[in-house]
Design a protein around this motif. Structure first.
Motif, PDB file in Angstrom:
ATOM      1  N   UNK A   1     -22.756   7.755  26.123  1.00  0.00           N
ATOM      2  CA  UNK A   1     -21.876   6.916  25.300  1.00  0.00           C
ATOM      3  C   UNK A   1     -21.036   5.980  26.165  1.00  0.00           C
ATOM      4  N   UNK A   2     -20.499   6.510  27.268  1.00  0.00           N
ATOM      5  CA  UNK A   2     -19.702   5.670  28.165  1.00  0.00           C
ATOM      6  C   UNK A   2     -20.551   4.564  28.779  1.00  0.00           C
ATOM      7  N   UNK A   3     -21.775   4.896  29.192  1.00  0.00           N
ATOM      8  CA  UNK A   3     -22.666   3.892  29.746  1.00  0.00           C
ATOM      9  C   UNK A   3     -23.032   2.824  28.735  1.00  0.00           C
ATOM     10  N   UNK A   4     -23.216   3.230  27.483  1.00  0.00           N
ATOM     11  CA  UNK A   4     -23.521   2.262  26.428  1.00  0.00           C
ATOM     12  C   UNK A   4     -22.376   1.270  26.259  1.00  0.00           C
ATOM     13  N   UNK A   5     -21.148   1.779  26.257  1.00  0.00           N
ATOM     14  CA  UNK A   5     -19.992   0.889  26.118  1.00  0.00           C
ATOM     15  C   UNK A   5     -19.892  -0.087  27.294  1.00  0.00           C
ATOM     16  N   UNK A   6     -20.129   0.389  28.507  1.00  0.00           N
ATOM     17  CA  UNK A   6     -20.052  -0.488  29.673  1.00  0.00           C
ATOM     18  C   UNK A   6     -21.133  -1.573  29.627  1.00  0.00           C
ATOM     19  N   UNK A   7     -22.334  -1.203  29.180  1.00  0.00           N
ATOM     20  CA  UNK A   7     -23.425  -2.166  29.157  1.00  0.00           C
ATOM     21  C   UNK A   7     -23.305  -3.171  28.012  1.00  0.00           C
ATOM     22  N   UNK A   8     -22.449  -2.895  27.034  1.00  0.00           N
ATOM     23  CA  UNK A   8     -22.224  -3.870  25.968  1.00  0.00           C
ATOM     24  C   UNK A   8     -21.166  -4.906  26.344  1.00  0.00           C
TER      25      UNK A   8
ATOM     26  N   UNK B   1     -26.451  -3.448  20.871  1.00  0.00           N
ATOM     27  CA  UNK B   1     -26.143  -2.018  21.002  1.00  0.00           C
ATOM     28  C   UNK B   1     -27.395  -1.202  21.265  1.00  0.00           C
ATOM     29  N   UNK B   2     -28.533  -1.637  20.712  1.00  0.00           N
ATOM     30  CA  UNK B   2     -29.758  -0.866  20.914  1.00  0.00           C
ATOM     31  C   UNK B   2     -30.232  -0.969  22.356  1.00  0.00           C
ATOM     32  N   UNK B   3     -30.168  -2.181  22.929  1.00  0.00           N
ATOM     33  CA  UNK B   3     -30.560  -2.343  24.328  1.00  0.00           C
ATOM     34  C   UNK B   3     -29.632  -1.566  25.251  1.00  0.00           C
ATOM     35  N   UNK B   4     -28.332  -1.588  24.947  1.00  0.00           N
ATOM     36  CA  UNK B   4     -27.368  -0.861  25.771  1.00  0.00           C
ATOM     37  C   UNK B   4     -27.566   0.643  25.657  1.00  0.00           C
ATOM     38  N   UNK B   5     -27.746   1.135  24.431  1.00  0.00           N
ATOM     39  CA  UNK B   5     -27.952   2.570  24.222  1.00  0.00           C
ATOM     40  C   UNK B   5     -29.237   3.035  24.883  1.00  0.00           C
ATOM     41  N   UNK B   6     -30.306   2.280  24.706  1.00  0.00           N
ATOM     42  CA  UNK B   6     -31.597   2.673  25.276  1.00  0.00           C
ATOM     43  C   UNK B   6     -31.523   2.679  26.802  1.00  0.00           C
ATOM     44  N   UNK B   7     -30.942   1.638  27.383  1.00  0.00           N
ATOM     45  CA  UNK B   7     -30.852   1.557  28.837  1.00  0.00           C
ATOM     46  C   UNK B   7     -29.954   2.653  29.397  1.00  0.00           C
ATOM     47  N   UNK B   8     -28.829   2.918  28.726  1.00  0.00           N
ATOM     48  CA  UNK B   8     -27.924   3.968  29.186  1.00  0.00           C
ATOM     49  C   UNK B   8     -28.598   5.332  29.126  1.00  0.00           C
ATOM     50  N   UNK B   9     -29.296   5.613  28.033  1.00  0.00           N
ATOM     51  CA  UNK B   9     -29.995   6.895  27.908  1.00  0.00           C
ATOM     52  C   UNK B   9     -31.084   7.018  28.953  1.00  0.00           C
ATOM     53  N   UNK B  10     -31.836   5.929  29.155  1.00  0.00           N
ATOM     54  CA  UNK B  10     -32.909   5.952  30.142  1.00  0.00           C
ATOM     55  C   UNK B  10     -32.366   6.172  31.545  1.00  0.00           C
ATOM     56  N   UNK B  11     -31.191   5.604  31.837  1.00  0.00           N
ATOM     57  CA  UNK B  11     -30.605   5.767  33.165  1.00  0.00           C
ATOM     58  C   UNK B  11     -30.045   7.173  33.363  1.00  0.00           C
TER      59      UNK B  11
ATOM     60  N   UNK C   1     -24.177  -8.501  31.442  1.00  0.00           N
ATOM     61  CA  UNK C   1     -25.405  -9.262  31.272  1.00  0.00           C
ATOM     62  C   UNK C   1     -25.383 -10.525  32.123  1.00  0.00           C
ATOM     63  N   UNK C   2     -26.559 -10.984  32.494  1.00  0.00           N
ATOM     64  CA  UNK C   2     -26.660 -12.190  33.314  1.00  0.00           C
ATOM     65  C   UNK C   2     -26.247 -13.436  32.544  1.00  0.00           C
ATOM     66  N   UNK C   3     -26.433 -13.428  31.227  1.00  0.00           N
ATOM     67  CA  UNK C   3     -26.087 -14.590  30.401  1.00  0.00           C
ATOM     68  C   UNK C   3     -24.614 -14.642  30.045  1.00  0.00           C
ATOM     69  N   UNK C   4     -23.896 -13.537  30.217  1.00  0.00           N
ATOM     70  CA  UNK C   4     -22.496 -13.482  29.829  1.00  0.00           C
ATOM     71  C   UNK C   4     -22.279 -13.177  28.365  1.00  0.00           C
ATOM     72  N   UNK C   5     -23.383 -13.014  27.619  1.00  0.00           N
ATOM     73  CA  UNK C   5     -23.288 -12.634  26.206  1.00  0.00           C
ATOM     74  C   UNK C   5     -23.388 -11.118  26.083  1.00  0.00           C
ATOM     75  N   UNK C   6     -22.647 -10.516  25.149  1.00  0.00           N
ATOM     76  CA  UNK C   6     -22.725  -9.055  24.989  1.00  0.00           C
ATOM     77  C   UNK C   6     -24.143  -8.605  24.648  1.00  0.00           C
ATOM     78  N   UNK C   7     -24.583  -7.566  25.271  1.00  0.00           N
ATOM     79  CA  UNK C   7     -25.905  -7.016  24.981  1.00  0.00           C
ATOM     80  C   UNK C   7     -25.893  -6.328  23.627  1.00  0.00           C
TER      81      UNK C   7
END
Length: 467
Positions: free
Chosen positions: A45-52, A65-75, A57-63
């Motif tokens: 959950x903490x990783x998801x919040x940080x990744x949002x 929630x699904x991409x953040x949750x999936x990436x955080x869980x995978x990590x 993100x490289x574009x500066x736009x918020x990621x």
């Protein structure tokens, strides 16, 4: 707000006295496995919040929630599956967050929590010891403090050595600037030792397929991290006295070596003439690529060959290796090589008509045999159910869906390229699979079972026809 209970009839406390009120609910962990499950969930959950955050993100736009949750869980679950390209989608901050989540997931939430407790107070309570033991797989609670220190120091040492070799290769062999080479070396060393499989190139490590410095460093980091800390510590202590090795070490090393040799041979025989994989390499390159491909399904997740170009028979071999995984108490996933090794001894004893299962000069207890059967059965059932659901949710075929499901469950991180196209429901299913695959089916089942019952009687025995 919960209403406070009415005071009971009778004498009341005087004004100003402190009154203890029992709330209509209470929450506390009743099993160490619950602490492990909750710890991993909180870090995800903490990783998801940080990744949002926009800065992630490289574009500066918020990621999303699904991409953040999936990436955080995978990590955190050291898997390596991704719905977005790690290098182009995430900023340097996002990549550092991912590497940090991989490190936390690899060492284990309870291992880090135990270390912090030791640093702050210098002592360890019984409840914390039991919780740490559940994560580190220490053989006795008295070993937990020593094991935690060794785990952390050994992990950092291995990652530092791998990072130094990789950074030197990127600097000298590929002309990367010093800072960039050091960053690439550190990121991939952490990812390799923790069997995470995250790479900073869209094709993983395909561009380094013929580079032994990169491939062997990453492969050996994955192998050492996946063997399991108890095995590594025992080897460091008694590597000259193999006769004194425990059953755990013997089964882990024997099964791991057999799978590495068998996997390398299978990939060499199957893909030797495949123009999309080994066919374009010279003979030494083919052996190196086949060995690397045999190591990676054991939960590591990198690839130097295009997975989509493998023959279906190689996909099946990869499925089996991903399902088995690595050693117990290591950074690898799967049902573990010890489970498969124990089941092999059980089958051998049953075929010989022996009433007891012996490994060397030791007898395996019945509880260990039941645990091996339970873990394997739960794993097969979970993979079967998830495959059915993903087939119903997506238009993809059985071979690629089964590959994706086993990769998520075994926290292997390998993919045939369909991860990003599975949709929200498919991504959530993979998130659940990665979470269960990291903490283990048996750990999750123990966490959900709040009470254990002791049977004070035995029922009459009755033989049942099997087979």
């Amino acid at each position: 707000m919960w209403p406070l209970p009415k005071p009971a009839p009778g004498p009341q406390p005087p004004d100003g006295a402190v009154v203890s009120v029992r709330l209509p609910f209470s929450f506390r962990f009743q099993h160490p496995a619950q602490v492990v499950v909750a710890g991993f969930g909180l870090v995800i959950a903490a990783g998801t919040l940080l990744l949002t955050l926009p800065v992630a993100t490289a574009s500066g736009e918020p990621a999303g929630w699904m991409a953040a949750l999936f990436t955080s869980t995978s990590a955190v679950c050291v898997t390596g599956l991704a719905v977005v390209d790690t290098e182009t989608h995430w900023s340097a901050f996002g990549e550092v967050v991912i590497a940090g989540l991989v490190q936390v997931g690899g060492l284990g939430i309870m291992t880090l929590a135990t270390l912090f407790t030791l640093l702050v107070s210098g002592r360890l309570g019984l409840r914390a010891r039991i919780a740490a033991q559940a994560e580190t797989k220490a053989l006795s609670m008295g070993d937990v403090r020593r094991v935690v220190r060794k785990v952390v120091l050994f992990s950092l040492l291995c990652e530092s050595v791998a990072a130094a070799v990789l950074a030197a290769r990127f600097l000298i062999g590929y002309g990367e600037p010093f800072g960039r080479a050091l960053y690439l070396g550190a990121f991939h060393a952490v990812s390799a030792f923790n069997n995470a499989g995250f790479a900073l190139w869209p094709d993983s490590l395909v561009r380094f397929v013929a580079d032994p410095w990169i491939c062997l460093t990453v492969a050996f980091a994955c192998i050492v991290g996946g063997l399991g800390f108890p095995v590594v510590f025992e080897l460091a202590r008694a590597w000259r006295r193999p006769r004194t090795w425990s059953v755990l070490t013997r089964i882990t090393l024997g099964t791991s070596l057999a799978l590495l040799l068998l996997g390398t041979g299978v990939f060499l025989a199957t893909e030797w003439s495949n123009p999309g994989t080994l066919g374009r390499l010279d003979d030494p390159g083919k052996v190196l690529a086949a060995f690397f491909t045999a190591v990676m399904p054991r939960s590591a997740g990198f690839n130097t060959l295009d997975i989509t170009q493998l023959y279906p028979s190689s996909w099946l071999a990869t499925d089996l290796l991903m399902f088995i995984g690595g050693g117990s108490a290591g950074t690898a996933g799967g049902i573990k090589v010890t489970t498969i090794g124990l089941l092999a001894f059980v089958v051998w004893a049953e075929m010989r008509g022996e009433s007891r299962v012996n490994v060397g000069r030791r007898r395996l207890p019945d509880t260990t045999q039941r645990q091996a059967v339970t873990i394997t059965t739960l794993g097969v059932a979970l993979v079967g159910l998830a495959t059915y659901l993903l087939l119903a949710l997506t238009p993809h075929g059985l071979d690629v869906v089964l590959f994706e499901v086993i990769s998520a469950f075994g926290t292997a991180g390998m993919t045939t390229g369909i991860t990003a196209s599975l949709g929200t429901a498919g991504h959530l299913l993979l998130v659940v699979l990665m979470f269960i695959g990291r903490i283990g089916p048996l750990t999750l089942g123990s966490a959900l079972a709040l009470n254990t019952r002791a049977r004070h009687y035995e029922l009459p025995e009755e033989r049942v026809i099997v087979g």
